[in-house]
Write an enzyme that holds these catalytic residues in place. Structure first.
Site, PDB file in Angstrom:
ATOM      1  N   ARG A  32       0.836  -1.209   0.000  1.00 19.66           N
ATOM      2  CA  ARG A  32       0.000   0.000   0.000  1.00 19.66           C
ATOM      3  C   ARG A  32       0.869   1.258   0.000  1.00 19.66           C
ATOM      4  O   ARG A  32       2.037   1.229   0.344  1.00 19.66           O
ATOM      5  CB  ARG A  32      -0.927   0.024   1.207  1.00 19.66           C
ATOM      6  N   HIS A  39       1.376   9.064  10.739  1.00 17.66           N
ATOM      7  CA  HIS A  39       1.474   9.000  12.208  1.00 17.66           C
ATOM      8  C   HIS A  39       0.192   9.523  12.869  1.00 17.66           C
ATOM      9  O   HIS A  39       0.224  10.008  13.994  1.00 17.66           O
ATOM     10  CB  HIS A  39       2.711   9.744  12.727  1.00 17.66           C
ATOM     11  N   ASP A  41      -2.547   7.420  12.713  1.00 20.98           N
ATOM     12  CA  ASP A  41      -3.324   6.197  13.024  1.00 20.98           C
ATOM     13  C   ASP A  41      -3.387   5.897  14.528  1.00 20.98           C
ATOM     14  O   ASP A  41      -4.461   5.693  15.073  1.00 20.98           O
ATOM     15  CB  ASP A  41      -2.841   4.987  12.216  1.00 20.98           C
ATOM     16  N   GLY A 130      10.777  -3.826   3.478  1.00 22.31           N
ATOM     17  CA  GLY A 130      11.302  -2.741   4.297  1.00 22.31           C
ATOM     18  C   GLY A 130      11.390  -1.411   3.561  1.00 22.31           C
ATOM     19  O   GLY A 130      12.114  -0.517   3.974  1.00 22.31           O
ATOM     20  N   GLY A 132       8.804   0.679   3.038  1.00 25.39           N
ATOM     21  CA  GLY A 132       7.732   1.586   3.420  1.00 25.39           C
ATOM     22  C   GLY A 132       6.450   1.379   2.614  1.00 25.39           C
ATOM     23  O   GLY A 132       5.526   2.184   2.693  1.00 25.39           O
ATOM     24  N   SER A 134       4.777  -1.482   2.865  1.00 24.59           N
ATOM     25  CA  SER A 134       4.100  -2.502   3.659  1.00 24.59           C
ATOM     26  C   SER A 134       4.131  -3.904   3.060  1.00 24.59           C
ATOM     27  O   SER A 134       3.094  -4.538   2.854  1.00 24.59           O
ATOM     28  CB  SER A 134       2.664  -2.087   3.972  1.00 24.59           C
ATOM     29  N   SER A 135       5.335  -4.370   2.838  1.00 23.20           N
ATOM     30  CA  SER A 135       5.495  -5.778   2.463  1.00 23.20           C
ATOM     31  C   SER A 135       5.004  -6.648   3.613  1.00 23.20           C
ATOM     32  O   SER A 135       4.475  -7.740   3.398  1.00 23.20           O
ATOM     33  CB  SER A 135       6.956  -6.096   2.144  1.00 23.20           C
ATOM     34  N   ASP A 180      -2.299  -0.450   7.394  1.00 22.49           N
ATOM     35  CA  ASP A 180      -1.686  -1.302   6.377  1.00 22.49           C
ATOM     36  C   ASP A 180      -2.518  -2.545   6.100  1.00 22.49           C
ATOM     37  O   ASP A 180      -2.776  -2.904   4.952  1.00 22.49           O
ATOM     38  CB  ASP A 180      -0.275  -1.734   6.820  1.00 22.49           C
TER      39      ASP A 180
END
Ligand code: ADP
Ligand code: MG
Length: 391
Positions: A32, A39, A41, A130, A132, A134-135, A180
């Site tokens: 995503r 920040h 959420d 890694g 950003g 959202s793996s 995510d």
């Protein structure tokens, strides 16, 4: 073949290679990008993400006896996964491995009543690990979707992302918000997802204007972190909310913040200012998007970046440079707006770009970013994509 078709076909090939049989089940879930609302959420505020055209695919078949065997193409490693509820979470963050994400989802699904017999599986992904995007959520949600298929039973629509979030909290020691997993599970083609993190109510907002594309640029530079940055920001927001006398920063406004300024430490004040103003920007962005006011959308994105740079202090010189280059091109040059996206300290920027200027924008940013940093950025355009599916 599309990128996705190639990924699926390679996953099936690798599955046959590892286990010598055809897979019986296939599931996928996307990564995503968050357009705005960073920040916010864990402060019970608003986020505005979309699923991207980059996925994790899982192929699986039954095994006669446990434990389950799971292979990841990305880590080139086969691990044992316990499907009988006997697994224990890693004790410290240092004990977390990639397999903890898989074991976490299997264990949390088991707890939620989704029990499966032993299986063998191959995981394959074109979401950068890694980076950003959202793996981790795409891995979790693809595994949960696979387990639903194997069990022939579904978790609730919102229950699935919540179970995956729980897995990331307990098995990966990452106290992430719900964004995510929600967007990876519930994303829809050509739709952005405005998510109220307090009510956990997603609202779909169409992004179907093909003259505008979402551009993702990976700075390909991760900064050394001590690991305390994220919990530190969370704690500062929590303290600021306490001083303001509200349950969460979601409940404060800028007037309250200004009148309490003398009671707040400088950092608390600036962290709160980012979160409170970001919530306003995120809701304003949804309105501007509905109105098709791309210049306003872009302006809100630049403001968001500035706020993350000066008040929340989570950007990097590379991310700042990428946003400056986008701004230099401006609307004339094909860019409406740009900002850092994700947790910060590295990773990607997200930009709104005129579709007919994609090549030019891409060339300009690539060339100049490389000239200054010596780093080759990864650039791709995407439209809002479909969330998790069983194939
Ligand atoms: P992000 O979610 O932004 O990509 P995270 O640090 O949250 O970054 O998650 C990345 C971690 O998730 C990886 O280090 C790895 O442990 C796990 N992971 C994600 N995708 C895969 C994959 N395809 N194979 C193995 N592990 C994966
Ligand atoms: Mg992650």
């Amino acid at each position: 073949m599309t990128l996705f078709e190639t990924l699926v076909s390679n996953t099936i090939k690798e599955f046959k290679n590892q286990f010598g049989v055809e897979p019986k089940w296939l599931a996928s879930a996307p990564g995503r990008v968050n357009l705005i609302g960073e920040h916010t959420d864990y402060n019970d505020g608003f986020v505005f993400p979309m699923a991207i055209e980059r996925q994790t695919v899982v192929a699986a078949a039954p095994l006669e006896k446990g434990p389950a065997k799971v292979f990841s193409v990305q880590t080139d490693e086969m691990v044992d996964i316990y499907v009988d509820g006997s697994s224990k979470p890693p004790i410290t963050p240092a004990d977390v491995k990639w397999s903890s994400y898989v074991q976490g989802v299997v264990a949390c699904c088991f707890e939620a009543g989704l029990k499966v017999p032993p299986f063998c599986a191959v995981i394959n992904s074109n979401v950068p690990l890694g980076g950003g995007l959202s793996s981790s959520a795409s891995l979790e949600v693809s595994v949960a979707t696979l387990l639903e298929t194997i069990a022939g039973k579904k978790l609730g629509e919102k229950q699935k992302p919540l179970v995956c979030q729980k897995a990331e909290h307990s098995y990966a020691h990452m106290p992430c918000g719900i964004m995510d997993q929600f967007v990876s599970a519930l994303g829809q083609k050509d739709q952005l997802l405005l998510l109220d993190c307090r009510t956990q109510e997603p609202k779909m907002i169409p992004l179907s204007d093909e003259s505008v594309s979402v551009f993702i640029i990976n700075s390909n530079r991760k900064h050394e972190l001590t690991g305390s940055e994220y919990p530190e920001r969370r704690a500062q927001c929590h303290e600021a909310a306490e001083v303001l006398g509200v349950p969460k920063l979601r409940d404060a406004d800028l007037m309250m913040l200004e009148s309490a300024r003398d009671n707040l430490a400088d950092k608390q004040y600036r962290r709160a200012k980012h979160v409170i103003s970001e919530d306003i920007r995120t809701q304003a962005m949804a309105e501007a998007l509905i109105a098709g006011d791309w210049e306003r959308c872009g302006e809100l994105m630049y403001q968001s970046h500035f706020s993350m740079c000066t008040d929340f202090e989570i950007t990097t010189p590379e991310l700042d440079l990428l946003v400056s280059l986008a701004r230099l091109l401006g609307v004339e040059g094909g860019v409406y707006g740009s900002r850092m996206t994700g947790g910060g300290f590295g990773g990607c920027t997200v930009s709104l770009v005129k579709t007919d200027k994609i090549e030019k924008v891409s060339d300009f940013i690539r060339k100049n970013y490389h000239a200054v940093t010596g780093i080759e950025p990864t650039i791709f355009a995407t439209r809002p994509a479909q969330g998790a599916v069983a194939l």
